[in-house]
Design a protein around this motif. Sequence first.
Motif, PDB file in Angstrom:
ATOM      1  N   UNK A 145       0.852  -1.184   0.000  1.00 41.01           N
ATOM      2  CA  UNK A 145       0.000   0.000   0.000  1.00 41.01           C
ATOM      3  C   UNK A 145       0.888   1.233   0.000  1.00 41.01           C
ATOM      4  N   UNK A 146       0.663   2.113  -0.928  1.00 38.57           N
ATOM      5  CA  UNK A 146       1.439   3.339  -1.002  1.00 38.57           C
ATOM      6  C   UNK A 146       1.700   3.726  -2.439  1.00 38.57           C
ATOM      7  N   UNK A 147       2.165   4.974  -2.601  1.00 39.28           N
ATOM      8  CA  UNK A 147       2.479   5.476  -3.930  1.00 39.28           C
ATOM      9  C   UNK A 147       3.867   6.099  -3.921  1.00 39.28           C
ATOM     10  N   UNK A 148       4.425   6.238  -5.095  1.00 36.19           N
ATOM     11  CA  UNK A 148       5.744   6.843  -5.252  1.00 36.19           C
ATOM     12  C   UNK A 148       5.625   8.351  -5.061  1.00 36.19           C
ATOM     13  N   UNK A 149       6.545   8.935  -4.330  1.00 37.93           N
ATOM     14  CA  UNK A 149       6.526  10.380  -4.107  1.00 37.93           C
ATOM     15  C   UNK A 149       7.049  11.156  -5.312  1.00 37.93           C
ATOM     16  N   UNK A 150       7.685  10.486  -6.255  1.00 45.35           N
ATOM     17  CA  UNK A 150       8.243  11.170  -7.431  1.00 45.35           C
ATOM     18  C   UNK A 150       7.276  11.192  -8.600  1.00 45.35           C
ATOM     19  N   UNK A 151       6.671  10.023  -8.907  1.00 45.13           N
ATOM     20  CA  UNK A 151       5.832   9.951 -10.111  1.00 45.13           C
ATOM     21  C   UNK A 151       4.377   9.609  -9.825  1.00 45.13           C
ATOM     22  N   UNK A 152       4.061   9.142  -8.609  1.00 42.24           N
ATOM     23  CA  UNK A 152       2.694   8.763  -8.279  1.00 42.24           C
ATOM     24  C   UNK A 152       2.342   7.339  -8.637  1.00 42.24           C
ATOM     25  N   UNK A 153       3.320   6.541  -9.040  1.00 40.10           N
ATOM     26  CA  UNK A 153       3.087   5.138  -9.392  1.00 40.10           C
ATOM     27  C   UNK A 153       2.952   4.257  -8.164  1.00 40.10           C
ATOM     28  N   UNK A 189      11.877  -0.822  -0.848  1.00 41.66           N
ATOM     29  CA  UNK A 189      10.588  -0.428  -1.388  1.00 41.66           C
ATOM     30  C   UNK A 189      10.890   0.390  -2.633  1.00 41.66           C
ATOM     31  N   UNK A 190      10.403  -0.086  -3.774  1.00 39.66           N
ATOM     32  CA  UNK A 190      10.704   0.554  -5.046  1.00 39.66           C
ATOM     33  C   UNK A 190       9.411   0.895  -5.777  1.00 39.66           C
ATOM     34  N   UNK A 191       9.500   1.846  -6.691  1.00 40.45           N
ATOM     35  CA  UNK A 191       8.375   2.223  -7.530  1.00 40.45           C
ATOM     36  C   UNK A 191       8.320   1.265  -8.717  1.00 40.45           C
ATOM     37  N   UNK A 210       8.590   3.982 -12.231  1.00 41.86           N
ATOM     38  CA  UNK A 210       9.845   4.670 -12.577  1.00 41.86           C
ATOM     39  C   UNK A 210      11.087   3.968 -12.030  1.00 41.86           C
ATOM     40  N   UNK A 211      10.922   2.988 -11.131  1.00 45.51           N
ATOM     41  CA  UNK A 211      12.056   2.247 -10.597  1.00 45.51           C
ATOM     42  C   UNK A 211      12.839   2.955  -9.510  1.00 45.51           C
ATOM     43  N   UNK A 212      12.292   4.027  -8.964  1.00 41.01           N
ATOM     44  CA  UNK A 212      12.989   4.773  -7.911  1.00 41.01           C
ATOM     45  C   UNK A 212      13.063   3.950  -6.633  1.00 41.01           C
ATOM     46  N   UNK A 213      14.173   4.056  -5.946  1.00 40.46           N
ATOM     47  CA  UNK A 213      14.378   3.384  -4.666  1.00 40.46           C
ATOM     48  C   UNK A 213      13.830   4.303  -3.588  1.00 40.46           C
ATOM     49  N   UNK A 214      12.695   3.938  -2.987  1.00 42.44           N
ATOM     50  CA  UNK A 214      12.030   4.793  -2.019  1.00 42.44           C
ATOM     51  C   UNK A 214      12.569   4.593  -0.610  1.00 42.44           C
ATOM     52  N   UNK A 215      12.856   3.354  -0.240  1.00 44.52           N
ATOM     53  CA  UNK A 215      13.434   3.065   1.074  1.00 44.52           C
ATOM     54  C   UNK A 215      14.145   1.730   0.996  1.00 44.52           C
ATOM     55  N   UNK A 216      15.285   1.634   1.638  1.00 45.58           N
ATOM     56  CA  UNK A 216      16.002   0.359   1.691  1.00 45.58           C
ATOM     57  C   UNK A 216      16.286   0.007   3.132  1.00 45.58           C
ATOM     58  N   UNK A 217      16.294  -1.270   3.402  1.00 44.14           N
ATOM     59  CA  UNK A 217      16.635  -1.747   4.738  1.00 44.14           C
ATOM     60  C   UNK A 217      17.259  -3.123   4.634  1.00 44.14           C
ATOM     61  N   UNK A 218      17.953  -3.484   5.678  1.00 45.01           N
ATOM     62  CA  UNK A 218      18.716  -4.721   5.687  1.00 45.01           C
ATOM     63  C   UNK A 218      17.814  -5.929   5.758  1.00 45.01           C
ATOM     64  N   UNK A 219      18.135  -6.932   4.999  1.00 44.99           N
ATOM     65  CA  UNK A 219      17.353  -8.171   4.951  1.00 44.99           C
ATOM     66  C   UNK A 219      17.929  -9.152   5.941  1.00 44.99           C
ATOM     67  N   UNK A 220      17.107  -9.570   6.895  1.00 48.74           N
ATOM     68  CA  UNK A 220      17.549 -10.531   7.889  1.00 48.74           C
ATOM     69  C   UNK A 220      16.992 -11.897   7.495  1.00 48.74           C
ATOM     70  N   UNK A 221      17.874 -12.853   7.246  1.00 48.99           N
ATOM     71  CA  UNK A 221      17.435 -14.206   6.822  1.00 48.99           C
ATOM     72  C   UNK A 221      17.111 -15.069   7.999  1.00 48.99           C
TER      73      UNK A 221
END
Length: 71
Positions: free
Chosen positions: A21-29, A55-57, A60-71
């Motif tokens: 749930x959410x939209x891109x802040x750059x393009x609205x995608x 979290x990516x759009x 447009x493929x923009x990187x909105x937020x990144x965080x470490x992946x814990x396996x």
Amino acid sequence: MLFFCFLYDQKRMVRNSKPVAGICSRCGGCASVADMETATRFCYVPIYRKSWRAIICTFCGALLKSYRHVC
């Protein structure tokens, strides 16, 4: 000396993704959460791999937020 720039590269790949749930802040995608993998290569041979989530759009493929992946 210029040919050394082409021997070393870094490639970012999306392994799988799910819509969120959410939209891109750059393009609205639409946004999606994706399991990402970064591979650092020297002469096309992978020397280092890193897995992470982002979290990516989807438009447009923009990187909105990144965080470490814990396996």
